[in-house]
Scaffold this active site. Structure first.
Site, PDB file in Angstrom:
ATOM      1  N   GLU A  37       0.829  -1.214   0.000  1.00 55.46           N
ATOM      2  CA  GLU A  37       0.000   0.000   0.000  1.00 55.46           C
ATOM      3  C   GLU A  37       0.858   1.256   0.000  1.00 55.46           C
ATOM      4  O   GLU A  37       0.540   2.220  -0.689  1.00 55.46           O
ATOM      5  CB  GLU A  37      -0.959   0.001   1.199  1.00 55.46           C
ATOM      6  CG  GLU A  37      -2.093  -1.011   1.088  1.00 55.46           C
ATOM      7  CD  GLU A  37      -2.990  -0.793  -0.117  1.00 55.46           C
ATOM      8  OE1 GLU A  37      -2.980   0.292  -0.706  1.00 55.46           O
ATOM      9  OE2 GLU A  37      -3.709  -1.742  -0.502  1.00 55.46           O
ATOM     10  N   TYR A 120      -7.166   5.398   4.730  1.00 61.70           N
ATOM     11  CA  TYR A 120      -7.271   4.422   3.647  1.00 61.70           C
ATOM     12  C   TYR A 120      -6.385   3.203   3.916  1.00 61.70           C
ATOM     13  O   TYR A 120      -6.832   2.047   3.880  1.00 61.70           O
ATOM     14  CB  TYR A 120      -6.915   5.054   2.282  1.00 61.70           C
ATOM     15  CG  TYR A 120      -6.566   3.990   1.296  1.00 61.70           C
ATOM     16  CD1 TYR A 120      -7.566   3.174   0.777  1.00 61.70           C
ATOM     17  CD2 TYR A 120      -5.240   3.710   0.960  1.00 61.70           C
ATOM     18  CE1 TYR A 120      -7.256   2.115  -0.060  1.00 61.70           C
ATOM     19  CE2 TYR A 120      -4.918   2.668   0.123  1.00 61.70           C
ATOM     20  CZ  TYR A 120      -5.931   1.873  -0.384  1.00 61.70           C
ATOM     21  OH  TYR A 120      -5.619   0.821  -1.181  1.00 61.70           O
ATOM     22  N   ASP A 138     -10.006   4.598  -1.582  1.00 53.59           N
ATOM     23  CA  ASP A 138      -8.974   5.290  -2.360  1.00 53.59           C
ATOM     24  C   ASP A 138      -9.648   6.012  -3.541  1.00 53.59           C
ATOM     25  O   ASP A 138     -10.880   6.022  -3.661  1.00 53.59           O
ATOM     26  CB  ASP A 138      -7.894   4.304  -2.832  1.00 53.59           C
ATOM     27  CG  ASP A 138      -8.392   3.378  -3.928  1.00 53.59           C
ATOM     28  OD1 ASP A 138      -9.627   3.300  -4.142  1.00 53.59           O
ATOM     29  OD2 ASP A 138      -7.555   2.738  -4.595  1.00 53.59           O
TER      30      ASP A 138
END
Ligand code: SF4
Length: 344
Positions: A37, A120, A138
């Site tokens: 991520e 997120y 996102d």
């Protein structure tokens, strides 16, 4: 019942059939999700793939990352840009070692306290690695939601994101929260594409998506007009002495923090004099452009031969050191060919 209510089941079926095989999906531990991520925050999937594999080969466990020296960390990240992400990764690993006894925290709230981890990313880790029913919203997920509902809300506003997040939280299937989040993002990344070019014919929502039924996919999501990027004209000084090139370290904070670079200054400034560098000869060294999110550097290089010294803190680098010891800002890589042909 609106399009978001109707999406869950067809979306999960579609995801089961069509999801891409990505390296971080094969073994989605919290550490793997965290690395992927942070890498994906500013980097496209295709580019991040090989970096991810290389990174985990070098630092297979959270404890390896916590112990990684700065130079190794930056070397593994070199080319991805936005190096603050790499430093945050290591800070997060160190925090986990220090505050959580080396065990990755499992609640959304605790994960959210880690450096570099926002709502997120915390949602992605909690839902994918630990099955916590919490959304991960996102840009892809936002775009899909905005189109499904033909929402007129400005998606750049935190209030819009908050409202979509609350809505998704209420819809989240408790047995598959990680799949639901990933499916929504996957739909945005592979089908409901940005810039008015979605492939609606391949979308599981085509029968009830409001934007599609209106034939107005390109009108959503609603965003404010973009500000133009600031352009900086800069002279890059490729300074050589005895087969070595001059490098300086960028500040610890801000743009390209902590990376090495060829010295540069706004075009028109008499920078060599201000650095007390006396040139034995100069020649043009080509030009190039690097685009950051809000800024463009338009660079013209000047080749400088000197017999003199460098300002304090700068170094003379040979070719082998350039490769191993001094991670260079990607913004100036276009001058590498010129530099490497002149150093030993
Ligand atoms: Fe996006 Fe088209 Fe699917 Fe609607 S139908 S969600 S616009 S791809």
């Amino acid at each position: 019942m609106d399009a978001l209510d109707r999406l869950t089941i067809p979306l999960l079926i579609w995801y089961g059939e069509k999801k891409r095989a990505l390296p971080w999906r094969s073994d989605p531990t919290a550490y793997h999700v965290l690395v992927s991520e942070l890498m994906l925050q500013q980097t496209r999937v295709a580019a991040a793939r090989s970096y991810y594999e290389r990174f985990l080969q070098a630092l297979p466990a959270l404890s390896d990352l916590a112990a990684a020296p700065e130079e190794e960390l930056l070397r593994l990240w070199q080319g991805l840009g936005y190096y603050g992400r790499a430093r945050n990764l290591r800070k997060a690993a160190r925090r986990i070692a220090q505050d959580f006894g080396g065990r990755f925290p499992e609640t959304y709230e605790e994960i959210l306290t880690l450096p570099g981890v926002g709502e997120y990313t915390a949602g992605a880790i909690a839902s994918i690695a630990f099955g916590v029913p919490v959304p991960a919203v996102d840009g892809n997920a936002l775009r899909v939601c905005a189109r499904l509902l033909a929402s007129r809300a400005d998606v750049s506003l935190p209030a819009t994101k908050k409202a979509f997040r609350a809505r998704l939280l209420s819809l989240m299937p408790l047995d598959r929260p990680g799949d639901y989040n990933q499916a929504l993002m996957e739909l945005g990344a592979t089908v409901c594409l940005p810039n008015g070019a979605p492939n609606c014919q391949d979308c599981p929502a085509q029968g009830f998506c409001a934007a599609h039924l209106l034939g107005r996919e390109a009108d959503f999501p609603v965003k404010p007009p973009k500000k133009p990027r600031r352009i900086e004209e800069r002279t890059v000084y490729l300074i050589f002495r005895n087969g070595r090139v001059a490098l300086r370290l960028r500040p610890e904070k801000g743009l390209l923090a902590g990376l090495w670079e060829y010295p540069h200054a706004p075009r028109g400034e008499n920078a060599l004099a201000s650095w007390s560098i006396v040139p034995a000869g100069t020649a043009p060294g080509g030009s190039g452009k690097h685009v950051f999110t809000h800024l463009e550097w338009h660079m013209t290089a000047l080749l400088v031969e000197t017999e003199g010294e460098l300002p304090a803190g700068w170094v003379w680098a040979a070719a082998a050191e350039m490769r191993k010891r001094y991670p260079l800002a990607s913004a100036q890589r276009m001058f590498d060919g010129t530099v490497f042909s002149r150093i030993t």
